[in-house]
Design a protein around this motif. Structure first.
Motif, PDB file in Angstrom:
ATOM      1  N   ASP A  58       0.520  -1.458   0.127  1.00  0.00           N
ATOM      2  CA  ASP A  58       0.000  -0.096  -0.253  1.00  0.00           C
ATOM      3  C   ASP A  58       0.807   1.092  -0.397  1.00  0.00           C
ATOM      4  O   ASP A  58       0.336   2.040  -0.482  1.00  0.00           O
ATOM      5  N   THR A 106       4.650  -1.251 -13.570  1.00  0.00           N
ATOM      6  CA  THR A 106       4.601  -2.126 -12.217  1.00  0.00           C
ATOM      7  C   THR A 106       3.223  -3.124 -13.520  1.00  0.00           C
ATOM      8  O   THR A 106       3.282  -3.399 -14.531  1.00  0.00           O
ATOM      9  N   LEU A 165       0.260  -5.775 -13.523  1.00  0.00           N
ATOM     10  CA  LEU A 165      -1.635  -5.170 -13.572  1.00  0.00           C
ATOM     11  C   LEU A 165      -2.322  -5.316 -11.919  1.00  0.00           C
ATOM     12  O   LEU A 165      -3.326  -4.105 -11.490  1.00  0.00           O
ATOM     13  N   THR A 166      -1.325  -5.636 -10.972  1.00  0.00           N
ATOM     14  CA  THR A 166      -2.249  -5.389  -9.803  1.00  0.00           C
ATOM     15  C   THR A 166      -1.595  -4.286  -8.663  1.00  0.00           C
ATOM     16  O   THR A 166      -1.943  -4.239  -7.606  1.00  0.00           O
ATOM     17  N   PHE A 167      -0.501  -3.525  -9.817  1.00  0.00           N
ATOM     18  CA  PHE A 167       0.554  -2.942  -8.990  1.00  0.00           C
ATOM     19  C   PHE A 167       1.413  -3.444  -7.211  1.00  0.00           C
ATOM     20  O   PHE A 167       1.222  -2.362  -6.244  1.00  0.00           O
ATOM     21  N   ALA A 185       7.095  -3.870  -9.765  1.00  0.00           N
ATOM     22  CA  ALA A 185       7.561  -2.911 -10.450  1.00  0.00           C
ATOM     23  C   ALA A 185       8.492  -3.562 -10.853  1.00  0.00           C
ATOM     24  O   ALA A 185       9.742  -3.716 -10.273  1.00  0.00           O
ATOM     25  N   GLY A 197       8.125   2.156  -9.683  1.00  0.00           N
ATOM     26  CA  GLY A 197       6.771   1.617 -10.702  1.00  0.00           C
ATOM     27  C   GLY A 197       6.598   3.333 -11.507  1.00  0.00           C
ATOM     28  O   GLY A 197       5.918   2.628 -12.218  1.00  0.00           O
ATOM     29  N   LYS A 255      -4.458   0.371  -4.039  1.00  0.00           N
ATOM     30  CA  LYS A 255      -3.720   2.235  -3.712  1.00  0.00           C
ATOM     31  C   LYS A 255      -1.873   1.864  -4.343  1.00  0.00           C
ATOM     32  O   LYS A 255      -1.780   0.500  -4.685  1.00  0.00           O
ATOM     33  N   SER A 270       0.941   3.524  -4.136  1.00  0.00           N
ATOM     34  CA  SER A 270       2.043   4.649  -2.699  1.00  0.00           C
ATOM     35  C   SER A 270       1.363   4.915  -2.164  1.00  0.00           C
ATOM     36  O   SER A 270       1.708   6.801  -1.922  1.00  0.00           O
ATOM     37  N   GLY A 271       0.183   4.476  -1.519  1.00  0.00           N
ATOM     38  CA  GLY A 271      -0.516   5.845  -0.528  1.00  0.00           C
ATOM     39  C   GLY A 271      -1.678   6.693  -1.317  1.00  0.00           C
ATOM     40  O   GLY A 271      -2.216   7.176  -0.337  1.00  0.00           O
ATOM     41  N   ALA A 312      -6.631  -9.999 -13.755  1.00  0.00           N
ATOM     42  CA  ALA A 312      -6.082  -9.487 -13.534  1.00  0.00           C
ATOM     43  C   ALA A 312      -6.459  -7.934 -13.849  1.00  0.00           C
ATOM     44  O   ALA A 312      -7.096  -6.595 -12.991  1.00  0.00           O
ATOM     45  N   LEU A 316      -9.179  -3.900 -11.775  1.00  0.00           N
ATOM     46  CA  LEU A 316      -8.770  -2.602 -12.349  1.00  0.00           C
ATOM     47  C   LEU A 316     -10.391  -1.532 -12.956  1.00  0.00           C
ATOM     48  O   LEU A 316      -9.568  -0.400 -12.478  1.00  0.00           O
ATOM     49  N   ARG A 329      -3.966   0.254 -17.583  1.00  0.00           N
ATOM     50  CA  ARG A 329      -2.637   0.922 -15.575  1.00  0.00           C
ATOM     51  C   ARG A 329      -2.288   2.597 -15.610  1.00  0.00           C
ATOM     52  O   ARG A 329      -2.742   3.443 -14.706  1.00  0.00           O
TER      53      ARG A 329
END
Lengths: 349, 287, 254
Positions: A80, A260, A262-264, A267, B64, C2, C4-5, C37, C41, C153
């Motif tokens: 996160d 990244t 697809l699900t972040f 990376a 990323g 999320k 990077s927050g 996946a 999104l 993305r």
């Protein structure tokens, strides 16, 4: 340096031995050009028969086995609001057979940038350390101008260097690893006759260079002729396609991109070989492009090769293989461009 | 016989290839386009080792998304955090602007050359900034304040296009009164609230006196600004080797490898970003 | 979700096909291992190849196919009104594509030849941008699934995607291909936008320009090269006009 000879039959056995435990790269041919000439490439070799020991010049240099076109610098595990970086520079050992003196000299030039500079490149270092290089002499082609660039002979930067002296190879040995390997395949001491034949072959090679490029005052010329029409002339033909830099044994400019999954959750930071001829090479965020025109970009490729690198390392970056000239559809070759610059300077243009 | 050298200095490698994971501890919104990020290196050992000089930059990474070169605009003596002023201009900087305090970023560095503050000891310093150029000058400003007795008169000339683009104006009083610096500002296109001087930054030269024998100049801003300012300074007799500028170029590696920041025969990341003006004059297409 | 927050919103997306083979839509559904996946999104509210749901509250519209009929024009305009972001997807939507080949002949002749005189509601072939403003063009014939995922993305992150500006040659050389022009084949790689990983030259087929021109492509130089190599004007024109990628850039005589 230590010298030995090995018969072609034993050399074949040696290659087969190397093939058993290593990834072996060598010149292979798959296609032909319009005149029926073979087009060579450095590719993975599966058997000795696939190797073309009498190849002329590979279309692209074997540079990509040291500086891959694309390479992951780092991977990340994303959470996160946190991440962990992982960096790996371990590589599998590899053998490259048939590299020319110019290509070996090209590596020595890359070493200057990648290993001997303030910030060494560990990825390159790993590949350099884990690659056994077997060089191979050849008779110069029509357009080879390595002699002008002083890169027609290699004294270091390889493990073995072969010169064809008839039924056997005259071999320069430059590493202990290579010494151990070649001795397992009945390498013999150099006889007086071998030495004579070696000298004759070398003389022959030397006498066969047809193309010369005069680089005596080239660094100065690059500054003096910075605004020359010559750049515009060739720049107008330039396709800005980057082929020259891709096939070049020394062009090392690159870019970095991150992406990244697809699900972040993961990376990757990836290096990709770029070319200073490409439109957005020097474009900054916000839109300004420091080199918006093709002829300016073309000029800078030459400026780096024949001026910037000379200032930094006392030698040109170019090794005179003319691969860029061959690959350029528009017929832009170092010989043609430099001759034009010299002509302009002498007002013959 | 030459072989590739062994890397004895493992820590150097770690520093250059592996970024320091850092926490964004505070974000100050300066204008609509610029934010000041206060970043703290997580590892105490790495934080202790991270020292820089005014003018150096770091590669700021959002994993990323990408990496961008940003000059450090905090004090070299500040061991708690590093201040980075980021303008929203592209993909990475746009994303950085959306971060909240607590976000984790990577930094590599410090990289590049610095303003030679030691050489300027005992002299007057003229700091000239255009637009975002004030950000890298904050570091030398902090430096001279912390070593105030070592320098003579310090003058800052700061020009922007519109009043809304002025950065760090909340510090101006402090700079003038406590730091004892002479700060002059000028705006090209004023609004109704602007009470100060109007015009190009070069017009501020009318309001100050410069002793060319005893002055060093630091210039930061768009290339077109260097040209006029440095030409003026040269005219009044400041040697070009005593003028320092900071260049901006595209950068991907920050380590002299990717060639993207190539200027003439040099690389902005290794030989720069701080160059003396004599060097700049000799570089093709630097300005 | 999320990053990077930063909290990421799932955009509502719709897919709409016009005159074309729908191959681009098929491409999206092709790589099954990533489907879960991918559709995690975004919220798909309209995509007839995969779902019976038909909602009109989409924020992003993906258009494939070219525009040939009046009813298509009306439908497209309505979609544009709804969509915050409109993506033209594939060569037909971006360029006119293969369908444009018929524009060489008088329309009645084409209808007679193909439909044997039956009445068909059809008009000139137009790309999406000729009817409504397009925000993003995702090139290719068909589009690449990989690039589609990359684009999604970007859309989720709210970042403007930057497609390669350089031509196919870069990727072709990186794959160590032999240059097909050296082998006597026609190729538009030097002026065509990269991103396809040189799939055609890799298979010893010259490039046909399906991804449209690379930025600031040097057409004049390539045309000169092709003529020097002995290609006839007809041969060059045939290739250049195939995907309608270079219209407006070439002289009418080519």
């Amino acid at each position: 340096m230590l010298f030995k000879t090995i018969t072609k039959e034993n050399f074949k056995k040696m290659v087969e031995g190397l093939l058993e435990e290593n990834e072996v790269i060598g010149p292979r041919s798959r296609d032909q050009d319009l005149e029926g000439n073979k087009i060579y490439r450095f590719l993975k070799v599966n058997s000795f028969e696939e190797l073309e020991m009498d190849y002329t010049r590979s279309y692209s240099s074997p540079k990509n086995y040291f500086l891959p076109f694309k390479e992951d610098f780092a991977t990340y595990r994303l959470e996160d609001n946190n991440w962990e970086q992982e960096i790996r520079y371990t590589v599998h050992p590899r053998v490259i057979i048939g590299m020319r003196a110019c290509d070996i000299n090209a590596l020595l030039k890359l070493d200057q940038v990648m290993l001997k500079s303030v910030y060494p490149n560990p990825y390159y270092f790993a590949r350099r350390q884990n690659t056994l290089i077997i060089g191979l002499d050849h008779e110069p082609l029509e357009d080879c101008f390595c002699r002008s660039m002083n890169t027609d002979t290699a004294f270091h930067g390889f493990d073995l260097f072969l010169t064809d002296i008839g039924d056997k190879y005259f071999v320069a040995i430059n590493s202990d690893t290579a010494y151990i390997i070649i001795n397992q395949f009945d390498a013999r001491e150099v006889t007086e006759e071998d030495q004579e034949r070696f000298k004759t072959v070398k003389e022959q090679i030397k006498s066969k260079f047809k193309t010369q490029v005069d680089i005596t005052i080239l660094p100065e010329l690059m500054d003096l002729e910075f605004e020359s029409e010559v750049w515009k002339k060739w720049g107008d033909k330039c396709l800005s396609c980057g082929s020259c830099a891709m096939v070049c044994p020394t062009c090392y400019c690159y870019g970095i991109e991150e992406d990244t999954n697809l699900t972040f959750t993961k990376a990757t930071k990836r290096r990709f070989l770029y070319s200073c001829n490409l439109l957005d090479f020097a474009a900054v965020a916000g839109g300004h492009n420091f080199r918006p025109e093709a002829h300016i970009r073309l000029k800078y490729r030459y400026y780096h090769q024949f001026r910037g690198f000379v200032e930094a390392f006392n030698q040109s970056l170019c090794v005179g293989c003319n691969r860029c000239g061959k690959a350029c559809l528009a017929g832009i070759s170092p010989k043609a461009v430099i001759d034009d610059l010299i002509k302009t300077e002498k007002n013959e243009y | 016989m030459e072989r590739p050298p062994d890397f004895n200095n493992k820590s150097l490698l770690m520093q250059t290839e592996k970024g320091f994971k850092s926490e964004v501890i505070n974000i100050v919104k300066l204008t609509a386009q610029e934010k000041l990020f206060q970043i703290r290196i997580l590892g105490s050992c790495e934080r202790e080792k991270f020292t820089f000089l005014p003018g150096q930059f770091v590669m700021l990474e959002l994993p990323g998304c990408g990496e961008v070169p940003i000059s450090i605009s905090s004090s070299p003596s500040n061991r708690e955090f590093i201040g980075l002023c980021v303008r929203k201009a592209g993909k990475v900087t746009g994303m950085l602007h959306r971060l909240e305090p607590g976000a984790m970023v990577g930094i590599r560095g410090p990289l590049g050359t610095h303003f030679p503050m030691q050489k300027m000891v005992g002299r007057n310093i003229l700091l000239i900034a255009g637009g975002l150029g004030i950000a890298p000058l904050r570091s030398p400003i902090y430096w001279v304040n912390e070593h105030r007795s070592e320098y003579k008169d310090i003058t800052i000339l700061y020009g922007v296009k519109e009043p809304g683009q002025i950065l760090f104006d909340y510090q101006f009083e402090e700079w003038r009164k406590i730091y004892d610096l002479n700060l002059l500002t000028i705006v090209q296109n004023p609004d109704e609230n602007w009470k100060g001087k109007v015009g190009l930054i070069t017009e501020l030269f009318e309001d100050i006196s410069i002793d060319p024998e005893d002055t060093f100049a630091i210039v930061c801003g768009p290339p077109v600004m260097f040209k006029f300012i440095c030409a003026h300074l040269a005219d009044i007799g400041i040697p070009r080797q005593r003028m320092f500028v900071s260049l901006e170029r595209r950068m991907h590696c920050g380590m002299g490898k990717c060639c993207r920041c190539n200027v003439g025969s040099t690389f902005t990341c290794l030989d720069g970003p701080v160059f003396d003006y004599w060097t700049v004059m000799n570089l093709k297409e630097a300005i | 979700m999320k990053y990077s927050g930063i909290t990421l919103k799932k955009p509502k997306v719709g897919f709409f096909d016009f005159t074309g083979c729908e191959g681009c839509q098929l491409q999206i559904t092709n790589k099954e291992e990533n489907l879960k996946a991918l559709f995690g999104l975004v919220e798909v509210v309209n995509f007839r190849e995969i779902s019976s749901e038909r909602r009109d509250d989409y924020e992003i519209a993906f258009i494939d196919g070219c525009i040939t009929t009046d009813s298509e024009v009306a439908r497209l305009k309505k979609i544009r009104e709804q969509a915050g972001i409109l993506v033209a997807m594939g060569a037909c939507a971006c360029l006119g594509g293969v369908n444009n080949l018929r524009s060489r002949f008088p329309l009645p002749d084409v209808v007679k030849e193909v439909y044997d005189g039956h009445h068909v509601d059809t008009g000139p072939v137009r790309k999406v941008a000729e009817i409504v403003p397009v925000d993003i063009e995702l090139p290719g014939c068909p589009i690449s699934k990989h690039e589609f995922e990359w684009l999604v993305r970007h859309l989720v992150l709210g970042i403007e995607p930057q497609f390669p500006k350089y031509p196919v040659c870069v990727e072709c050389k990186q794959r160590l291909n032999s240059c097909v022009l050296d082998m006597g084949m026609m190729c538009l790689g030097p002026v065509t936008r990269a991103g396809c990983n040189a799939v055609c030259p890799r298979n010893r087929l010259g490039c046909w320009g399906c991804r449209g021109p690379s930025e600031e492509a040097n057409f004049e130089s390539l045309m000169e090269i092709l003529r020097e190599k002995g290609f006839t004007e007809e041969h060059i024109a045939e290739r250049v006009k195939f995907f309608n990628a270079f219209s407006g850039i070439l002289n009418s005589d080519c």
